[in-house]
Design a protein around this motif. Structure first.
Motif, short mmCIF file in Angstrom:
data_model
loop_
_atom_site.label_atom_id
_atom_site.label_comp_id
_atom_site.label_asym_id
_atom_site.label_seq_id
_atom_site.Cartn_x
_atom_site.Cartn_y
_atom_site.Cartn_z
N ALA A 84 49.22 -27.24 44.72
CA ALA A 84 49.16 -27.80 43.05
C ALA A 84 49.88 -26.08 42.76
CB ALA A 84 47.91 -28.40 42.73
N GLN A 85 51.18 -26.67 41.69
CA GLN A 85 51.24 -25.82 40.80
C GLN A 85 50.74 -25.77 39.78
OE1 GLN A 85 55.80 -24.87 41.17
NE2 GLN A 85 55.64 -24.91 38.97
N ILE A 86 50.37 -24.96 39.13
CA ILE A 86 50.03 -25.00 37.43
C ILE A 86 50.99 -24.20 36.61
CG2 ILE A 86 48.59 -24.50 35.97
CD1 ILE A 86 46.60 -25.09 38.36
N GLY A 87 51.40 -24.59 35.75
CA GLY A 87 52.90 -24.44 34.42
C GLY A 87 54.15 -24.17 35.60
N GLY A 88 54.72 -23.78 34.30
CA GLY A 88 56.06 -23.12 34.88
C GLY A 88 56.91 -24.55 35.99
N ASP A 89 56.88 -25.07 34.89
CA ASP A 89 57.82 -26.83 35.34
C ASP A 89 58.94 -26.31 34.34
OD1 ASP A 89 55.61 -27.74 36.45
OD2 ASP A 89 55.00 -28.35 34.74
N ASP A 90 60.54 -26.88 35.34
CA ASP A 90 61.16 -25.36 34.50
C ASP A 90 62.46 -27.32 34.18
OD1 ASP A 90 64.21 -25.14 33.65
OD2 ASP A 90 64.09 -23.48 35.38
N PRO A 91 62.41 -27.80 33.37
CA PRO A 91 63.92 -28.98 33.08
C PRO A 91 64.98 -29.29 34.03
CG PRO A 91 62.56 -27.93 30.95
CD PRO A 91 62.59 -26.87 31.90
N ASP A 92 65.48 -28.04 33.78
CA ASP A 92 66.79 -27.32 34.82
C ASP A 92 66.29 -27.65 36.22
OD1 ASP A 92 68.11 -27.13 33.04
OD2 ASP A 92 67.54 -24.59 32.99
N LYS A 142 44.49 -24.43 28.67
CA LYS A 142 43.25 -25.15 28.69
C LYS A 142 42.84 -26.09 30.33
CE LYS A 142 41.19 -24.82 24.76
NZ LYS A 142 40.31 -24.02 24.85
N LEU A 143 44.09 -25.78 30.99
CA LEU A 143 43.93 -27.08 32.27
C LEU A 143 43.78 -25.76 32.74
CD1 LEU A 143 45.48 -28.92 34.51
CD2 LEU A 143 47.27 -27.94 34.59
N LEU A 144 43.56 -24.34 32.96
CA LEU A 144 42.84 -24.00 34.06
C LEU A 144 41.44 -23.96 34.05
CD1 LEU A 144 44.27 -22.16 36.40
CD2 LEU A 144 43.73 -20.18 34.74
N PRO A 149 36.70 -25.75 37.36
CA PRO A 149 35.25 -25.91 37.67
C PRO A 149 35.13 -26.80 38.75
CG PRO A 149 35.12 -25.70 35.34
CD PRO A 149 36.41 -25.52 35.91
N ARG A 150 35.99 -27.69 38.90
CA ARG A 150 36.38 -29.08 39.69
C ARG A 150 36.02 -28.10 41.74
NH1 ARG A 150 36.53 -33.46 37.64
NH2 ARG A 150 37.01 -33.33 35.00
#
Length: 522
Positions: A84-92, A142-144, A149-150
């Motif tokens: 999974a990727q957390i962060g870094g969502d680039d619209p381009d 907050k997502l992290l 914990p999961r």
């Protein structure tokens, strides 16, 4: 005339006009409360009925998926999951036609209630993630906090990009660092590395990249503070270093068993290899040659596997090594076009010298882009212990292929006597082979030929490439007798895989180009 209100519900205007005394008002409130309770009960009945119908429809639309046991669904999730990727969502990036969304646990949990329950309880799919640090950390912190914990007690596989520019990530990960088994990070040589903030006591596999391509003279090695965070890791066994000059990083070299290095100088590499007493697997790519005067050979007593990048043309490093335990090697040769008119390539001489000097018992070899003569020289030098042979990207013509099969079929001088698996994948030239001739070779090799020999267990021939006017038309002469005998060999346990392009040259019968063992469509 209709009042416009549901049956059983009085107009508020009429009610207020006809009921002016307090007892009447209290009585009306009681009636309204009773009607409200009845309506709620009716709504509850309708909601329950609706849920039953929806569940029935889902069982009709997705019966195979919903009826799978939880263990099977969980295994499907594990096979589908790619990290999974957390962060870094680039619209381009997302607008690119070829962009594929990350296959993370949040996607799986969003499908339906049952999948959500399975995804939330499956620790493994939460335990492998890539954190894009170029994103503002506050937006994903907050997502992290909910994510980590999961992971439960599952070992962690963590990848961080340029994390030395944001130590807040390390603070969030700190309570979980003791579970990290695989750690990947990219570093910026122009920024300091947080050596004092990393504690990875359980780390087994480390991957380090630099964010820029480093050429000679780009950076002063002495002016860069070395990475010391990974010096004392008792469980570390596997390391990959890409574009990372070896003087920059201090590692427990003596305990490593697997080392993969890309783009370093040979003098730095040899200095490190002298410290890797326990090394079993070594992979090299784009090793730059320097004016090295040191003729001292490096002996790696436990090395079993040596791999050069498939497109690596310089295997001069073979001249510097003694590998008595070597059993598997992969390397590329320069091909006829790049070494003509030399009768034997420099790489072949290096390989022959390594085998003779090491006195090893080679069991498996993979050679890419060899000429026929070079391949034969390597196979003969490998000795009688060779069991697995893979020839990739060969440009052998029909005559070379016939000679090769004749050598395999020789009753006098047994060529590669213990061969168990042979793969010619792919052959870039449209060679012509008669199935009747091929079956004789395979039948001979798959039978008991006496002491000191092994039976052939698998054979693969894949012809693939681009159309060229100078090449002959592929024909792989198909005779029913030969095909029938191939099927008999396959039924007797010999693994056979023959594949050819279906649409190589217009006008060629596609029946001649496919596997002879595939069923025909009448």
């Amino acid at each position: 005339m209709s009042s416009g209100y549901p049956i059983g519900v009085s107009s508020p205007i009429r009610t207020a006009a006809s009921a002016s005394s307090p007892p009447a008002l209290r009585s009306r409130i009681a009636e309204i409360d009773a009607e409200t309770v009845g309506l709620h009960a009716r709504l509850a009945i309708l909601a329950a009925e609706r849920k039953t119908i929806v569940d029935a429809l889902q069982s009709v639309i997705y019966p195979a998926v919903l009826d799978l046991p939880v263990e099977i669904t969980a295994e499907i999730f594990l096979q589908y999951f790619t990290g999974a990727q957390i962060g870094g969502d680039d619209p381009d990036v997302q607008s690119d036609p070829g962009w594929v969304p990350p296959c993370g646990p949040l996607l799986l949990a969003s499908i339906c209630r049952r999948w959500r329950e399975i995804a939330l309880s499956l620790q493994a799919i939460w335990s492998d993630f890539f954190f894009e640090t170029r994103t503002a950390f506050g937006s994903t912190e907050k997502l992290l906090e909910c994510w980590l914990p999961r992971t439960g007690t599952h070992p962690l596989t963590v990848a961080l990009r340029e994390f030395n520019s944001n130590n807040r990530i390390l603070t969030s990960l700190s309570p979980y660092m003791h579970k990290v088994h695989t750690f990947t990070c990219t570093i910026d040589p122009d920024r300091s590395f947080p050596n004092d903030h990393i504690q990875l006591p359980a780390l087994r596999s480390l991957n380090v990249y630099t964010v820029v391509t480093l050429d000679a003279g780009d950076h002063d090695d002495d002016a860069i503070t070395p990475i010391t965070a990974f010096m004392r890791l008792p469980r570390l066994r596997e390391v990959t270093l890409i574009r990372c000059p070896l003087p920059w990083i201090l590692l427990p070299w003596a305990q490593l068993t697997t080392l993969d290095i890309v783009r370093v100088w040979d003098v730095q590499l040899l200095s490190v290899l002298r410290q890797t007493a326990s090394l079993e697997v070594l992979a090299l790519s784009k090793i730059s040659e320097s004016d090295l005067d040191d003729e001292t050979l490096v002996r790696l007593a436990h090395l079993r596997t040596l791999k050069f990048n498939r497109y690596q043309r310089e295997v001069g490093m073979l001249q510097k090594l003694i590998l008595p335990s070597l059993t598997h090697i992969e390397f590329a040769l320069p091909g006829r076009r790049l070494r003509w008119p030399d009768p034997t390539s420099h790489e072949v001489l290096c390989f022959v010298g390594l085998i003779q000097r090491s006195a090893c018992s080679l069991r498996s070899i993979t050679i890419s882009d060899p000429t026929f003569s070079d391949a034969m020289a390597c196979l003969r030098a490998a000795g009688p212990t060779l069991e697995v042979v893979k020839i990739q990207d060969s440009d052998w013509n029909t005559f070379s292929m016939e000679v090769f099969l004749e050598q395999l079929d020789s009753r006098v001088a047994d060529f590669v006597p213990n061969l168990k698996s042979l793969s010619l994948n792919p052959c870039r030239v449209a060679v012509e082979i008669r199935y009747t001739d091929l079956v004789e070779v395979l039948a001979y090799r798959s039978q008991d030929r006496g002491e000191g020999t092994s039976r052939l267990e698998s054979f693969e021939l894949v012809i693939a490439g681009q159309e060229s006017p100078s090449w002959p038309k592929p024909s792989l002469t198909e005779l029913d007798e030969g095909v029938d005998k191939l099927k008999v060999l396959q039924d007797n346990g010999l693994g056979i895989n023959i594949r050819c392009p279906q649409k190589w040259i217009p006008g060629v019968d596609p029946l001649l180009l496919r596997s002879p063992l595939e069923p025909r469509e009448d």
